[in-house]
Design a protein around this motif. Structure first.
Motif, PDB file in Angstrom:
ATOM      1  N   SER A  18       0.818  -1.211   0.000  1.00  0.00           N
ATOM      2  CA  SER A  18       0.000   0.000   0.000  1.00  0.00           C
ATOM      3  C   SER A  18       0.854   1.266   0.000  1.00  0.00           C
ATOM      4  N   ASN A  19       0.262   2.344  -0.461  1.00  0.00           N
ATOM      5  CA  ASN A  19       0.960   3.623  -0.487  1.00  0.00           C
ATOM      6  C   ASN A  19       1.287   4.114   0.917  1.00  0.00           C
ATOM      7  N   GLU A  20       0.361   3.875   1.868  1.00  0.00           N
ATOM      8  CA  GLU A  20       0.603   4.386   3.215  1.00  0.00           C
ATOM      9  C   GLU A  20       1.787   3.687   3.879  1.00  0.00           C
ATOM     10  N   MET A  21       1.968   2.377   3.586  1.00  0.00           N
ATOM     11  CA  MET A  21       3.125   1.694   4.168  1.00  0.00           C
ATOM     12  C   MET A  21       4.406   2.130   3.468  1.00  0.00           C
ATOM     13  N   LYS A  22       4.332   2.333   2.176  1.00  0.00           N
ATOM     14  CA  LYS A  22       5.520   2.817   1.461  1.00  0.00           C
ATOM     15  C   LYS A  22       5.963   4.180   1.982  1.00  0.00           C
ATOM     16  N   PHE A  23       4.987   5.009   2.359  1.00  0.00           N
ATOM     17  CA  PHE A  23       5.345   6.337   2.852  1.00  0.00           C
ATOM     18  C   PHE A  23       6.075   6.272   4.192  1.00  0.00           C
ATOM     19  N   VAL A  24       5.688   5.345   5.053  1.00  0.00           N
ATOM     20  CA  VAL A  24       6.329   5.250   6.374  1.00  0.00           C
ATOM     21  C   VAL A  24       7.843   5.150   6.225  1.00  0.00           C
ATOM     22  N   PHE A  25       8.298   4.353   5.256  1.00  0.00           N
ATOM     23  CA  PHE A  25       9.735   4.126   5.096  1.00  0.00           C
ATOM     24  C   PHE A  25      10.342   4.951   3.955  1.00  0.00           C
ATOM     25  N   LEU A 118      12.623   3.600  15.387  1.00  0.00           N
ATOM     26  CA  LEU A 118      11.635   3.149  16.368  1.00  0.00           C
ATOM     27  C   LEU A 118      10.265   3.759  16.082  1.00  0.00           C
ATOM     28  N   THR A 119      10.279   4.998  15.651  1.00  0.00           N
ATOM     29  CA  THR A 119       9.022   5.658  15.269  1.00  0.00           C
ATOM     30  C   THR A 119       8.387   4.965  14.073  1.00  0.00           C
ATOM     31  N   PHE A 120       9.213   4.597  13.109  1.00  0.00           N
ATOM     32  CA  PHE A 120       8.688   3.911  11.922  1.00  0.00           C
ATOM     33  C   PHE A 120       8.126   2.535  12.283  1.00  0.00           C
ATOM     34  N   LEU A 121       8.816   1.819  13.163  1.00  0.00           N
ATOM     35  CA  LEU A 121       8.310   0.511  13.589  1.00  0.00           C
ATOM     36  C   LEU A 121       6.947   0.663  14.253  1.00  0.00           C
ATOM     37  N   ARG A 122       6.831   1.654  15.114  1.00  0.00           N
ATOM     38  CA  ARG A 122       5.542   1.899  15.782  1.00  0.00           C
ATOM     39  C   ARG A 122       4.460   2.253  14.779  1.00  0.00           C
ATOM     40  N   ASP A 123       4.758   3.181  13.897  1.00  0.00           N
ATOM     41  CA  ASP A 123       3.745   3.642  12.939  1.00  0.00           C
ATOM     42  C   ASP A 123       3.361   2.541  11.954  1.00  0.00           C
ATOM     43  N   GLU A 184       0.217  -6.838  18.637  1.00  0.00           N
ATOM     44  CA  GLU A 184      -0.195  -5.883  19.669  1.00  0.00           C
ATOM     45  C   GLU A 184       0.819  -5.865  20.807  1.00  0.00           C
ATOM     46  N   HIS A 185       1.218  -7.040  21.246  1.00  0.00           N
ATOM     47  CA  HIS A 185       2.199  -7.132  22.333  1.00  0.00           C
ATOM     48  C   HIS A 185       3.515  -6.465  21.930  1.00  0.00           C
ATOM     49  N   THR A 186       3.935  -6.703  20.705  1.00  0.00           N
ATOM     50  CA  THR A 186       5.163  -6.092  20.199  1.00  0.00           C
ATOM     51  C   THR A 186       5.044  -4.580  20.171  1.00  0.00           C
ATOM     52  N   ARG A 187       3.917  -4.093  19.710  1.00  0.00           N
ATOM     53  CA  ARG A 187       3.689  -2.644  19.646  1.00  0.00           C
ATOM     54  C   ARG A 187       3.661  -2.044  21.046  1.00  0.00           C
ATOM     55  N   ASP A 188       2.992  -2.705  21.986  1.00  0.00           N
ATOM     56  CA  ASP A 188       2.908  -2.186  23.357  1.00  0.00           C
ATOM     57  C   ASP A 188       4.285  -2.150  24.014  1.00  0.00           C
ATOM     58  N   ARG A 189       5.091  -3.180  23.810  1.00  0.00           N
ATOM     59  CA  ARG A 189       6.445  -3.205  24.379  1.00  0.00           C
ATOM     60  C   ARG A 189       7.312  -2.119  23.763  1.00  0.00           C
ATOM     61  N   LEU A 190       7.096  -1.870  22.480  1.00  0.00           N
ATOM     62  CA  LEU A 190       7.896  -0.871  21.781  1.00  0.00           C
ATOM     63  C   LEU A 190       7.734   0.513  22.404  1.00  0.00           C
ATOM     64  N   MET A 191       6.574   0.767  22.979  1.00  0.00           N
ATOM     65  CA  MET A 191       6.298   2.090  23.550  1.00  0.00           C
ATOM     66  C   MET A 191       7.189   2.420  24.741  1.00  0.00           C
ATOM     67  N   SER A 192       7.814   1.431  25.333  1.00  0.00           N
ATOM     68  CA  SER A 192       8.740   1.686  26.445  1.00  0.00           C
ATOM     69  C   SER A 192      10.188   1.416  26.034  1.00  0.00           C
ATOM     70  N   LYS A 193      10.440   1.389  24.724  1.00  0.00           N
ATOM     71  CA  LYS A 193      11.775   1.049  24.225  1.00  0.00           C
ATOM     72  C   LYS A 193      12.436   2.193  23.455  1.00  0.00           C
ATOM     73  N   PHE A 194      11.960   3.429  23.634  1.00  0.00           N
ATOM     74  CA  PHE A 194      12.555   4.556  22.921  1.00  0.00           C
ATOM     75  C   PHE A 194      14.019   4.683  23.313  1.00  0.00           C
ATOM     76  N   ILE A 338      17.464  -2.577   4.480  1.00  0.00           N
ATOM     77  CA  ILE A 338      16.704  -3.498   3.629  1.00  0.00           C
ATOM     78  C   ILE A 338      15.666  -4.261   4.454  1.00  0.00           C
ATOM     79  N   THR A 339      16.111  -4.866   5.554  1.00  0.00           N
ATOM     80  CA  THR A 339      15.279  -5.791   6.308  1.00  0.00           C
ATOM     81  C   THR A 339      14.085  -5.115   6.971  1.00  0.00           C
ATOM     82  N   LEU A 340      14.300  -3.985   7.639  1.00  0.00           N
ATOM     83  CA  LEU A 340      13.191  -3.354   8.364  1.00  0.00           C
ATOM     84  C   LEU A 340      12.067  -2.914   7.420  1.00  0.00           C
ATOM     85  N   PRO A 341      12.361  -2.109   6.384  1.00  0.00           N
ATOM     86  CA  PRO A 341      11.257  -1.724   5.495  1.00  0.00           C
ATOM     87  C   PRO A 341      10.633  -2.914   4.776  1.00  0.00           C
ATOM     88  N   GLU A 342      11.460  -3.801   4.244  1.00  0.00           N
ATOM     89  CA  GLU A 342      10.917  -4.874   3.421  1.00  0.00           C
ATOM     90  C   GLU A 342      10.059  -5.840   4.235  1.00  0.00           C
TER      91      GLU A 342
END
Length: 485
Positions: A18-25, A118-123, A184-194, A338-342
């Protein structure tokens, strides 16, 4: 135009996601995020007493969106300096001259690169979660609709006790619910990993120097920047980077979802091979360039292909984390680009496919019934044996009678290609006369599906309902995913 047709294009970008995911990265979002992080740093440092003018803050905030012309400016500077972050510090300083001297004050490059990642992973997780919820909702509707439609079950790839079409779909839903929980668990944990503001080796020495040895202000600076970035808290201890263990955990959740995609896609492909279930097929769609009659399950084949790729990203993340040296090494940089966006683009593409497939699966009831009719006589033999035993006949003797007739009927099916005539053989044997009148009930497909319908209803009305509560607003606007190819 030449660049588009003469340069390799990543198919995740050009065909699948999708375009919205392409924009994140995208580069624009990356550099805009860097600028926003520099604003957070300057605002927080000023709040804690550092000499940063209102004009500097104002200019920084007025230019957080990078202009098209600034990409070229940054590229020229990066070629000269061989440093992408410093190239963008320079470019931002040209746009905000009053702040040029305080941009990046006390920070190291990973302040922007890692906090941005980290922001991109969350978004990106925030984009995936409602899409996955939408797929679960659609499959749940499908499962409810067909919760009591009997079909052959298969174990070891062979016909087994009957299930229902809806009960089989409930298996997919159950696994996707696990994926939803994992993400969801991954996203919630990420919020305390800045990462926050940690300095060049994670000691915060530069910030301690800026604040004249005031530890409280350094800790407060970390808290302020973290809050402004929209995270709940930052890690207490990091190296120059955030721990690449975070990447491992995030990509594990995505890879697990990838394995679900390959499993679900494989099931639908097998059922399409049996002609029991088909994915959507458009009016003008061509299944084969040579065989005009074919309806190849191309969506599910693509789903399996992308799911297989997605589940293999976990190895990249694990090896990158374990290869890090001490406070950091740069051998993680190229592979993470490569790995994170793809991995996220691949997960997004899988969800578009699941959305599309689940929006219009075709159930071929006549074929399903035909396959039941071919196998059900064999499965009904246990019911017949039990009915004979209830009337005082020997189980062993009855078993032997049915065994002989079953092998005869099996030979007719397999060697002569004729319909299963086991029931006719049973009806023709005087031995089974006591239960002949009961045969219609003993071979009714509905009596072989157990609690299938109830299981589907319970799953949807409990676990699915609870899991989707937080996505109700998003689910009101779920649309059919349109595939590019």
């Amino acid at each position: 135009m030449g660049d588009n047709h003469d340069t390799y294009q990543n198919p995740l970008n050009s065909r699948y996601c999708s375009n919205e995911m392409k924009f994140v990265f995208s580069p624009r979002n990356r550099f805009n995020t860097w600028r926003q992080l520099w604003v957070y740093l300057a605002e927080s440092e000023r709040e804690l007493g550092l000499d940063i003018s209102d004009e500097a803050i104002s200019q920084l905030k007025a230019h957080t969106a990078i202009e098209d012309s600034e990409f070229e400016t940054a590229a020229v500077e990066e070629k000269r300096r061989r440093h992408d972050v410093m190239a963008h510090v320079h470019t931002y300083g040209l746009a905000a001259p009053a702040a040029a001297g305080i941009i990046h004050w006390g920070a190291t490059s990973c302040y922007v690169t890692d906090n941005a990642d980290l922001t991109f992973l969350r978004d990106a997780l925030d984009l995936l979660l409602p899409k996955l919820a939408g797929v679960i909702q659609r499959l749940s509707s499908f499962a409810l609709e067909y919760r009591d439609l009997p079909c052959l079950g298969y174990t070891h790839g062979q016909p087994a006790q009957l299930v229902t079409v809806g009960k089989r779909a409930s298996l997919w839903i159950t696994d996707l619910l696990d994926d939803l929980h994992n993400l969801e668990h991954t996203r919630d944990r990420l919020m305390s990993k800045f990462r926050g503001v940690k300095g060049t080796t994670g000691t915060q020495a530069s910030f301690l120097a800026i604040f004249k040895g005031d530890h409280d202000k350094v800790e407060r600076l970390d808290e302020l920047v973290t809050a402004r970035a929209g995270f709940e808290s930052a890690e207490i201890s990091t190296s120059q980077t955030y721990s690449r263990k975070i990447d491992v955990d995030v990509i594990h959740a995505l890879s697990s979802f990838g394995s679900t995609c390959e499993r679900v896609g494989g099931d639908i492909r097998h059922l399409a091979m049996f002609k029991e279930l088909e994915e959507p097929f458009e009016a003008d769609q061509i299944g084969s360039s040579a065989m005009a009659y074919k309806r190849n399950p191309m969506r599910c084949e693509r789903l399996c292909s992308l799911g297989r790729k997605l589940r293999n990203f976990s190895g990249d993340a694990e090896q990158t984390y374990s290869a890090q040296w001490l406070e950091r090494s740069l051998d993680d940089s190229a592979i993470r680009r490569i790995t994170l966006p793809e991995s996220f683009l691949c997960a997004d593409a899988c969800l578009l496919l699941l959305n599309n497939v689940s929006s219009g699966m075709v159930v071929n009831k006549a074929v399903i019934q035909q396959r039941i009719d071919q196998e059900l006589p064999f499965m009904a033999t246990e019911n017949i044996i039990m009915a004979m035993v209830e009337r005082g006949f020997s189980r062993q003797e009855t078993h032997e009678e049915i065994r002989v007739l079953s092998h005869q009927a099996g030979a007719v099916v397999k060697q002569q290609g004729k319909p299963n005539d086991l029931l006719e053989r049973i009806q023709g044997r005087e031995f089974f006369k006591p239960v002949i009148s009961e045969l219609p009930n003993l071979i009714d497909p509905q009596t072989f599906t157990g609690r299938s319908a109830r299981i589907v209803e319970r799953l949807v009305n409990t676990k699915v309902k609870t899991a989707l509560e937080r996505y109700q607003d998003a689910l009101q606007n779920v649309k059919d995913a349109e595939l590019k190819v």
